[in-house]
Design an enzyme around this catalytic site. Structure first.
Site, PDB file in Angstrom:
ATOM      1  N   SER A 145       0.649  -0.596  -3.128  1.00  0.00           N
ATOM      2  CA  SER A 145       1.262  -1.475  -2.125  1.00  0.00           C
ATOM      3  C   SER A 145       2.584  -0.869  -1.661  1.00  0.00           C
ATOM      4  O   SER A 145       3.130   0.014  -2.332  1.00  0.00           O
ATOM      5  CB  SER A 145       1.513  -2.835  -2.784  1.00  0.00           C
ATOM      6  N   TYR A 158       4.724  -9.327  -8.327  1.00  0.00           N
ATOM      7  CA  TYR A 158       3.821  -8.444  -7.573  1.00  0.00           C
ATOM      8  C   TYR A 158       4.398  -7.026  -7.509  1.00  0.00           C
ATOM      9  O   TYR A 158       3.689  -6.034  -7.735  1.00  0.00           O
ATOM     10  CB  TYR A 158       3.636  -9.038  -6.176  1.00  0.00           C
TER      11      TYR A 158
END
Ligand code: GCO
Length: 264
Positions: A145, A158
């Site tokens: 990501s 996250y």
């Protein structure tokens, strides 16, 4: 050239590939000749995926399995090997996000995100690596990501998980590269999917969500990515074309990580 990118005869397991980025990756692999299997933690999500593949004319097998449960993963792998074949390509795609300010986040919520986004990739990789070694190699692709590199408000768990996944990628490459296993990451930028839908929702007065405008100003390509933007890079990392590429994170972000952002 065609042979370099062909996945003919290969078995590809893409976790969580019922929709979104995982679905686009699995679809690309099927189009390149691979037999595709996927898992989701709930039957209704598996069914949703199966219906989508069918509509796209793709033969895919879907299974219910929670990637945070090591025993369940082991028995699913046995099933896949029996029903489809040994796994040549693994994509650790399944993931989740919780957008909560850190000081308001429960430890249990933090742990859950780490469990799914990081520990899950460890568990599934650990399961497939021995048979990849036995058969002389394999490909593992971890869906990283922007948050493998950058932080922002509300995504502490996250970002910690995706940063960890980047280093798990490098470690798998380091530990098993000698067995002809290539483990690389693909790092999507801001992609228009269900996960990012709340960040693109128009305001009550019809204007753009401020995060939407913010992302456009940060992206040299001046647009959100689409799941299909991941197809070519994901195919490269799964094919012979990347046999000497290992421990690399290929960011597919329209240039976000290269850019300081547009001056307001
Ligand atoms: C967020 C987004 C991101 C994206 C993506 C960016 O809240 O900032 O959801 O985390 O999902 O991972 O690469």
């Amino acid at each position: 050239m065609e042979e370099l990118f062909s996945l003919k005869g290969k078995v590809a397991w893409v976790t969580g590939a019922a929709y979104g980025i995982g679905y686009a990756i699995a679809k690309a692999y099927a189009k390149a000749g691979a037999k595709v299997v996927f898992n989701c933690s709930r039957q209704e999500t598996v069914d949703r995926g199966l219906a989508a593949y069918k509509e796209d004319g793709i033969e895919a097998r879907g299974y219910v399995c929670d990637i945070t449960d090591e025993e369940a993963v082991k028995s699913l792998l046995e099933k896949i090997e029996k029903e489809v074949g040994k796994v040549d390509i693994l994509v650790n795609n399944a993931g989740m996000i919780k957008r909560i300010p850190m000081t308001e986040m429960e430890v249990s919520e933090f742990r859950r995100v780490i469990d799914v986004d990081l520990t899950g990739a460890f568990i599934v990789s650990k399961a497939v690596i021995p048979s990849m070694i036995e058969r002389g190699g394999g490909k593992i692709i971890n869906v990283c990501s922007m948050m493998s590199e950058l932080g922002r408000e509300t995504v502490s768990a996250y970002a910690a998980a995706k940063g960890g996944l980047k280093m798990l990628t490098k470690n798998i490459a380091s530990e098993y590269g000698a067995y002809n296993i290539q483990c690389n990451g693909i790092g999507p930028g801001y992609i228009a999917t269900e996960q990012t839908a709340p960040l693109r929702e128009p305001q009550p007065d019809g204007s753009k969500h401020p995060f939407d405008s913010f992302i456009l100003a940060k992206t040299p390509a001046n647009r959100w990515g689409t799941p299909e933007d991941l197809e070519g890079p994901a195919l490269f990392l799964a094919s012979k074309a990347s046999d000497f590429v290992n421990g690399h994170i290929l960011y597919v972000d329209g240039g976000i990580l290269a850019y300081i952002g547009k001056q307001p």
